[in-house]
Design an enzyme around this catalytic site. Structure first.
Site, PDB file in Angstrom:
ATOM      1  N   LYS A  65      77.552  42.715  53.247  1.00 42.13           N
ATOM      2  CA  LYS A  65      78.717  43.335  53.784  1.00 42.13           C
ATOM      3  C   LYS A  65      79.421  42.533  54.662  1.00 42.13           C
ATOM      4  O   LYS A  65      80.678  42.123  54.480  1.00 42.13           O
ATOM      5  CB  LYS A  65      78.498  44.682  54.472  1.00 42.13           C
ATOM      6  CG  LYS A  65      79.287  45.619  54.318  1.00 42.13           C
ATOM      7  CD  LYS A  65      79.030  47.017  55.002  1.00 42.13           C
ATOM      8  CE  LYS A  65      78.258  47.763  54.030  1.00 42.13           C
ATOM      9  NZ  LYS A  65      77.419  48.832  54.854  1.00 42.13           N
ATOM     10  N   ARG A 115      77.932  49.113  61.313  1.00 43.65           N
ATOM     11  CA  ARG A 115      77.496  49.179  59.690  1.00 43.65           C
ATOM     12  C   ARG A 115      76.342  48.131  59.810  1.00 43.65           C
ATOM     13  O   ARG A 115      76.242  47.140  60.059  1.00 43.65           O
ATOM     14  CB  ARG A 115      78.653  48.610  58.951  1.00 43.65           C
ATOM     15  CG  ARG A 115      79.936  49.135  59.306  1.00 43.65           C
ATOM     16  CD  ARG A 115      81.084  48.623  58.606  1.00 43.65           C
ATOM     17  NE  ARG A 115      81.196  49.057  57.136  1.00 43.65           N
ATOM     18  CZ  ARG A 115      81.933  48.750  56.212  1.00 43.65           C
ATOM     19  NH1 ARG A 115      82.779  47.582  56.615  1.00 43.65           N
ATOM     20  NH2 ARG A 115      81.895  49.103  54.967  1.00 43.65           N
ATOM     21  N   GLY A 146      68.032  52.961  52.063  1.00 48.15           N
ATOM     22  CA  GLY A 146      67.351  53.272  53.015  1.00 48.15           C
ATOM     23  C   GLY A 146      67.641  52.528  54.411  1.00 48.15           C
ATOM     24  O   GLY A 146      66.849  52.791  55.342  1.00 48.15           O
ATOM     25  N   MET A 156      70.366  51.809  57.497  1.00 45.43           N
ATOM     26  CA  MET A 156      71.037  52.667  58.412  1.00 45.43           C
ATOM     27  C   MET A 156      72.402  53.031  57.911  1.00 45.43           C
ATOM     28  O   MET A 156      73.099  52.340  57.474  1.00 45.43           O
ATOM     29  CB  MET A 156      71.088  52.364  59.979  1.00 45.43           C
ATOM     30  CG  MET A 156      71.642  53.380  60.742  1.00 45.43           C
ATOM     31  SD  MET A 156      72.114  52.969  62.443  1.00 45.43           S
ATOM     32  CE  MET A 156      73.948  52.463  62.103  1.00 45.43           C
ATOM     33  N   ARG A 196      82.334  43.983  46.968  1.00 47.32           N
ATOM     34  CA  ARG A 196      80.978  43.124  46.691  1.00 47.32           C
ATOM     35  C   ARG A 196      81.066  43.231  44.966  1.00 47.32           C
ATOM     36  O   ARG A 196      81.791  43.817  44.464  1.00 47.32           O
ATOM     37  CB  ARG A 196      79.798  44.081  47.187  1.00 47.32           C
ATOM     38  CG  ARG A 196      79.789  45.533  46.448  1.00 47.32           C
ATOM     39  CD  ARG A 196      78.785  46.336  46.982  1.00 47.32           C
ATOM     40  NE  ARG A 196      79.193  47.771  46.820  1.00 47.32           N
ATOM     41  CZ  ARG A 196      78.742  48.659  47.650  1.00 47.32           C
ATOM     42  NH1 ARG A 196      77.763  48.759  48.379  1.00 47.32           N
ATOM     43  NH2 ARG A 196      78.912  50.094  47.406  1.00 47.32           N
ATOM     44  N   HIS A 216      51.378  61.382  30.878  1.00 44.09           N
ATOM     45  CA  HIS A 216      51.327  61.464  29.446  1.00 44.09           C
ATOM     46  C   HIS A 216      52.488  61.259  28.251  1.00 44.09           C
ATOM     47  O   HIS A 216      52.349  60.513  27.488  1.00 44.09           O
ATOM     48  CB  HIS A 216      50.126  62.580  29.012  1.00 44.09           C
ATOM     49  CG  HIS A 216      49.986  62.731  27.565  1.00 44.09           C
ATOM     50  ND1 HIS A 216      50.679  63.653  26.733  1.00 44.09           N
ATOM     51  CD2 HIS A 216      49.212  61.988  26.944  1.00 44.09           C
ATOM     52  CE1 HIS A 216      50.200  63.543  25.494  1.00 44.09           C
ATOM     53  NE2 HIS A 216      49.169  62.925  25.490  1.00 44.09           N
ATOM     54  N   SER A 228      49.327  28.199  19.107  1.00 43.88           N
ATOM     55  CA  SER A 228      50.146  29.365  19.654  1.00 43.88           C
ATOM     56  C   SER A 228      49.536  29.970  20.586  1.00 43.88           C
ATOM     57  O   SER A 228      48.131  30.495  20.196  1.00 43.88           O
ATOM     58  CB  SER A 228      50.648  29.982  18.423  1.00 43.88           C
ATOM     59  OG  SER A 228      51.372  31.068  18.769  1.00 43.88           O
ATOM     60  N   CYS A 287      52.773  33.717  21.379  1.00 42.19           N
ATOM     61  CA  CYS A 287      52.809  34.940  20.616  1.00 42.19           C
ATOM     62  C   CYS A 287      52.235  36.152  21.097  1.00 42.19           C
ATOM     63  O   CYS A 287      52.348  37.338  20.750  1.00 42.19           O
ATOM     64  CB  CYS A 287      52.200  34.990  19.178  1.00 42.19           C
ATOM     65  SG  CYS A 287      50.511  34.334  19.158  1.00 42.19           S
ATOM     66  N   TYR A 345      58.637  27.313  21.463  1.00 37.43           N
ATOM     67  CA  TYR A 345      59.245  28.638  20.718  1.00 37.43           C
ATOM     68  C   TYR A 345      58.389  29.642  21.458  1.00 37.43           C
ATOM     69  O   TYR A 345      57.236  29.723  21.834  1.00 37.43           O
ATOM     70  CB  TYR A 345      59.053  28.663  19.289  1.00 37.43           C
ATOM     71  CG  TYR A 345      57.744  28.899  18.537  1.00 37.43           C
ATOM     72  CD1 TYR A 345      57.208  30.131  18.491  1.00 37.43           C
ATOM     73  CD2 TYR A 345      57.241  27.595  17.891  1.00 37.43           C
ATOM     74  CE1 TYR A 345      55.902  30.236  17.877  1.00 37.43           C
ATOM     75  CE2 TYR A 345      56.015  27.925  17.467  1.00 37.43           C
ATOM     76  CZ  TYR A 345      55.448  29.006  17.367  1.00 37.43           C
ATOM     77  OH  TYR A 345      54.048  29.117  16.617  1.00 37.43           O
TER      78      TYR A 345
HETATM   79  P1  ADP Z   1      77.707  51.826  52.748  1.00 40.98           P
HETATM   80  O1  ADP Z   1      76.722  50.803  53.283  1.00 40.98           O
HETATM   81  O2  ADP Z   1      77.200  53.233  52.659  1.00 40.98           O
HETATM   82  O3  ADP Z   1      78.715  51.357  52.037  1.00 40.98           O
HETATM   83  P2  ADP Z   1      79.709  51.589  54.820  1.00 40.98           P
HETATM   84  O4  ADP Z   1      79.571  50.667  56.069  1.00 40.98           O
HETATM   85  O5  ADP Z   1      80.559  50.982  53.947  1.00 40.98           O
HETATM   86  O6  ADP Z   1      78.346  52.115  54.376  1.00 40.98           O
HETATM   87  O7  ADP Z   1      80.539  52.731  55.410  1.00 40.98           O
HETATM   88  C1  ADP Z   1      80.475  54.208  55.103  1.00 40.98           C
HETATM   89  C2  ADP Z   1      82.040  54.410  55.072  1.00 40.98           C
HETATM   90  O8  ADP Z   1      82.630  54.256  56.329  1.00 40.98           O
HETATM   91  C3  ADP Z   1      82.873  53.839  53.810  1.00 40.98           C
HETATM   92  O9  ADP Z   1      83.535  54.696  53.170  1.00 40.98           O
HETATM   93  C4  ADP Z   1      83.585  53.013  54.856  1.00 40.98           C
HETATM   94  O10 ADP Z   1      84.690  52.470  53.959  1.00 40.98           O
HETATM   95  C5  ADP Z   1      83.861  53.787  55.961  1.00 40.98           C
HETATM   96  N1  ADP Z   1      84.181  52.875  57.049  1.00 40.98           N
HETATM   97  C6  ADP Z   1      83.071  51.856  57.534  1.00 40.98           C
HETATM   98  N2  ADP Z   1      83.713  51.278  58.625  1.00 40.98           N
HETATM   99  C7  ADP Z   1      85.213  51.667  58.831  1.00 40.98           C
HETATM  100  C8  ADP Z   1      86.101  51.448  59.718  1.00 40.98           C
HETATM  101  N3  ADP Z   1      86.070  50.526  60.708  1.00 40.98           N
HETATM  102  N4  ADP Z   1      87.166  51.986  59.826  1.00 40.98           N
HETATM  103  C9  ADP Z   1      87.333  53.291  58.629  1.00 40.98           C
HETATM  104  N5  ADP Z   1      86.430  53.436  57.813  1.00 40.98           N
HETATM  105  C10 ADP Z   1      85.263  52.649  57.945  1.00 40.98           C
HETATM  106 MG    MG Z   2      80.263  50.697  51.868  1.00 41.35          MG
END
Ligand code: ADP
Ligand code: MG
Ligand code: MG
Length: 905
Positions: free
Chosen positions: A38, A107, A116, A118, A348, A464, A782, A859, A879
């Site tokens: 991110k 984030r 998994g 946060m 991404r 199974h 082989s 093989c 091969y």
């Molecule tokens: P994830 O890893 O689940 O994608 P994000 O960090 O992207 O989590 O955040 C979850 C939501 O919050 C997303 O829709 C993101 O666009 C929104 N978001 C994150 N940071 C901000 C921010 N600074 N202002 C507005 N929306 C935000």
């Molecule tokens: Mg996101």
């Protein structure tokens, strides 16, 4: 104060980075390792000039420091304070300032995207006072943001869960007679916020923190801790992701829920379903964060937004296009509009179906965005399998009714049937049925065979139903836990409905999706972009790709899939056919050599005809034919059944021909039976003691070769001796078989178009380490990696896979084995033997045959496994050979391996 080395080291280090302070020109891979996926995306967007709210990042490595020491590295707290200072200056807002408040999101973001971790905390810094002030202009928004923050802080940072807060929301809606959150007004939101605060104190025994610094430090800690959450650890193990830590990104909030001139959205720069070059996205007005994905209200398609708000849509399209041009790959983006101003919050490389991956790679190649090698590397070889089975059309509009584990690929439509016996009856009436059961048992096998697909509500990928379905190539979904299956009444409930016996359902064993009624199914086909992609792979791969096939049909399929010849034809498969087995048995139980030769003479024409058919389908391509390998007793009728029948006759005092025959067969079985048949009298050992069997096979081969070539089709024949351990086994047998073959040809006055080759299957460690000597006697090698792995580990595959191997891989921490060595080549053991064998073998051949290069193939199962192929490329094989349906996978795998090797990876 005691200061350790680490602390000193960190004190002088830059620990916290404003987005624009990061060197965005670094390779993306490096940026991701430092700042997480991110974070990398954000700093790159900033450097490209895209509108991104201001913010800063704490790199991944300090999360690892925290995990190790339970505290922050020296200096981190000060640097966070400094960064907050800068953030306030840049944004012109201040934490806690009711007139101009700064609010942020916190984030998490690891180098590789993974579940998994946060969840993001939004609106951090919010207090009741701030909300009060903001409410002067926009009360609904202000109070909604406040209550959202309390809930997410409690849930995500303090770990209370959402439930207590959702309950308050639901209660409020019920009291006020409102259906959705959106209908709740400002006063009601404020009331909810108050109730949330009280709940917080009740649950955690402390007041909700109003100081931004307390909130921020707690949130950063929660991000760090989430790296070692149970889910994250489990996921890392499954996906083999290293312990790299997660970064923490803190950035100014922008508000998509400020008013109707605001909103939030997500987009893919191309279709993630089929790869079509068209932006695919959605926008939700007056909403924040994940409201779009959460499905609170129906969002607007970006195509429609073009008509409603063309200027905004154009801006979004332009920026998305820029991003794709910059990354030269399809992007998945999040954006938010605050009072008319557009911000990008994330980008991404987009996840995509295999169909989309192939199309995007080829399209981007044609667009000049990427070169050929990059295009090849854009499609993971393991994903190719998806394109080789029937599947639900990417254009299908129907939504699945439920989902289970994708146990065996393929999509099918059929009548739901709940009873295996009914399935067999209906099959006789040519009905297509899908067997629906809670689970399957061995006695259900005939019913499964009579079905076109299997659907169960219980079990995992190794239950199974899953194992059997994969074994017989039947599409299957298992463990669809939402289904309540009532086998007695032949009905199944799913969330929102029910289906009963005879109703048409569709299942897609690739995605695990279950549909009611008929869905559009597309046939696998190597055409269009897929064909172009495979051709491109052929251009770059240096390993040959052959097939393991024993019937003309299999060979034909393999050639259609691009096989360049046969790498392994198991001749015993031809012995097993129903019409052959009695003759084979006669040969096995023969008491004298004459009797045996007579029986073999009956088998010879059958085997010859098989070879002719195969040679014709091959149409000049090379064929490695392996002489008989398994121990003879494997062809005899089941011992237990014979014993039961014999005992019954004896108890009843019946003396007839059948009883005599059984007695004889039982005695023969006893004679031939071995304690450890895998290590017993088989392969070249049998060939040496009973050369008449191999001679029959050689005669059949020579006659087939002559017949085929006389019909104008060339034959390139390689004869392979299985289970060689000692060079003398080869010397003796080739000494018998070669003159015999040559005699047959010369008697008929036939000169083959290609000289006959005599080689060995390498599947015993002793053969690997004495390869130099063996290569002097053999024209080719082989590897049979299944037996070689068994022998190297001293594992009997059938026993260990059912008993402890999975524990070795999945249960022990740390695991004893990372992979199943029967699925992915064991590089350190078996791989090492392969390397030695290739090196010594090539040397032996060159020494005695005038510098000639020994041809080496593989093989065993590893020949169709992309992960193993990367190693085999480095080991300099010529091969790989695999089952017909894996051939395209091997072509792609080999192309990847060649390009990676060239790039020194
Ligand atoms: P994830 O890893 O689940 O994608 P994000 O960090 O992207 O989590 O955040 C979850 C939501 O919050 C997303 O829709 C993101 O666009 C929104 N978001 C994150 N940071 C901000 C921010 N600074 N202002 C507005 N929306 C935000
Ligand atoms: Mg996101
Ligand atoms: Mg073998």
């Amino acid at each position: 104060m005691f200061v350790n080395k680490k602390m000193v080291h960190f004190m002088s280090e830059k620990l916290v980075w404003m987005f624009e302070e990061v060197d965005a020109t670094l390779p993306t891979k490096e940026l991701k390792l430092m700042y997480g996926g991110k974070g990398a995306g954000l700093v790159q967007m900033v450097s490209m000039g895209l509108p991104v709210p201001e913010g800063f990042i704490i790199p991944c490595k300090y999360c690892l420091y925290y995990a190790e020491n339970g505290s922050w590295p020296e200096g981190l707290e000060e640097q966070v304070d400094e960064a907050v200072q800068k953030l306030q200056e840049k944004s012109g807002r201040t934490f806690g300032d009711v007139d101009n408040p700064l609010l942020v999101s916190v984030r998490s973001g690891a180098p590789e995207s993974m579940p998994g971790m946060m969840d993001t905390v939004l609106n951090l810094g919010m207090t009741k006072e701030i909300a009060e002030k903001l409410a002067e202009n926009n009360p609904r928004w202000a109070w909604d943001s406040w209550r959202r923050f309390i809930m997410s802080f409690a849930d995500i940072v303090m770990g209370t869960g959402r439930k207590p807060f959702d309950e308050i929301m639901d209660q409020m809606k019920e009291e006020k007679g409102k259906k959705t959150d959106i209908e709740l007004d400002a006063d009601e939101m404020k009331e909810i916020g108050e109730l949330f605060l009280a709940k917080y104190t009740e649950l955690l025994n402390e007041e909700f923190p109003t100081n931004y610094r307390v909130q921020l430090i707690a949130a950063i800690n929660a991000v760090f801790k989430s790296w070692d959450s149970e889910r994250a650890v489990a996921y890392r193990k499954m996906e083999k992701i290293g312990n790299l830590g997660t970064a923490c990104t803190i950035m100014r909030m922008v508000f998509g829920n400020m008013n109707d001139n605001s909103g939030t959205g997500v987009l893919f720069t191309r279709s993630a379903m089929d790869g079509e070059n068209k932006i695919d996205g959605e926008f939700l007005a007056n909403a924040q964060g994940e409201d779009v994905v959460a499905g609170v209200r129906t969002p607007t398609n970006l195509e429609d937004l073009k008509e409603e708000r063309s200027e905004l849509a154009d801006e979004i399209y332009n920026l998305a296009h820029n991003l794709e041009q910059n990354y030269k790959d399809m992007q998945d983006c999040e954006f938010t509009v605050e009072d008319g101003k557009l911000y990008f919050l994330q980008t991404r490389n987009a996840k995509r179906t295999a169909t989309a991956a192939v199309k995007v790679a080829i399209d981007m190649l044609h667009e000049g965005l990427i070169d050929e090698k990059t295009a090849v590397l854009r499609v993971p070889p393991e994903r190719i399998d998806e394109l080789l089975h029937k599947r639900v059309s990417p254009k299908e509009k129907q939504k699945p009714i439920t989902k289970g584990f994708n146990a065996s690929p393929g999509a099918v439509v059929g009548k739901a049937i709940f009873d295996p016996k009914r399935a067999i009856d209906l099959k006789k009436q040519n009905e297509k049925v899908i067997l629906v059961r809670k689970e399957t048992k061995p006695e259900d096998f005939p019913g499964m065979q009579a079905s076109v697909g299997i659907l169960t509500s219980r079990g995992g990928k190794t239950c199974h139903a899953a194992v059997v379905a994969r074994g017989i190539g039947l599409p299957a979904i298992v463990g669809a836990g939402e289904l309540e299956i009532d086998e007695d009444n032949a009905t199944a409930k799913y969330p929102g409905g029910e289906f009963a016996e005879g109703d048409i359902i569709s299942i897609d064993g690739l995605s695990g999706n279950v549909y009611l009624g008929e869905v559009q199914v597309v046939e696998p086909e190597i055409a269009g972009e897929f064909a172009e992609y495979l051709d491109l792979c052929d251009k770059y791969r240096t390993l040959g790709v052959r097939t393991n096939a024993d019937t003309p049909q299999m060979v034909a399929n393999a050639i259609k899939n691009g096989a360049e010849g046969i790498g392994l034809c198991r001749t015993e498969r031809m012995f097993n056919a129903k019409d052959r087995l009695p003759k084979v048995v006669k040969m096995i139980v023969a008491e004298t050599l004459e009797e045996r030769i007579a029986a073999l003479d009956e088998l010879k024409p059958l085997q010859r005809d098989d070879f002719v058919e195969i040679f014709k389908v091959l149409d000049g391509r090379p064929a490695t034919i392996r002489l008989l390998d398994p121990p003879l007793h494997e062809f005899l009728p089941n011992y237990k059944n014979m014993l039961v029948e014999f005992t019954e006759l004896r108890v009843q005092g019946i003396e007839n021909e059948r009883r005599d025959e059984l007695e004889f067969m039982l005695r023969k079985y006893e004679e031939l039976k071995e304690e450890n048949a895998m290590l017993g009298h088989r392969g070249v050992r049998l060939g040496n003691t009973n050369p008449e069997i191999y001679k029959m096979q050689i005669a059949a081969l020579m006659e087939a070769l002559m017949e085929t070539e006389n019909d104008g089709v060339q034959v390139e024949l390689e004869i392979m001796l299985p289970l060689v351990a000692h060079v003398n086994e080869v010397t003796r047998l080739v000494g018998i078989l070669k003159p015999y073959a040559e005699q047959i040809l010369s008697d008929a006055g036939h000169t083959p178009t290609h000289p006959l080759k005599w080689g060995t299957m390498i599947e015993v460690p002793r053969a690997c380490v004495t390869a130099e000597a063996i290569a002097k006697e053999a024209d080719f090698f082989s590897f049979g990696t299944n037996d070689l792995t068994q022998a190297t580990f001293a594992f009997s595959r059938d026993d260990v896979e059912g008993k402890f191997l999975l524990k070795y891989i999945n249960e022990f921490v740390p695991p004893i084995l990372v992979d199943n060595p029967f699925e992915h080549l064991d590089i350190d053991g078996v791989g090492r033997l392969i390397q030695i064998c290739v090196k010594e073998g090539r040397k032996g051949r060159a020494d005695t045959h005038d510098g000639e290069r020994l041809k080496v193939g593989i093989c065993g199962e590893a020949g169709g496994d992309p992960q193993s192929i990367v190693f085999l490329q480095k080991a300099d094989l010529d091969y790989v050979s695999c089952s017909p349906f894996r051939v395209p996978v091997a072509r792609v795998g080999a192309a990847h391996a060649a390009i990676l090797a060239e790039q020194g990876k």
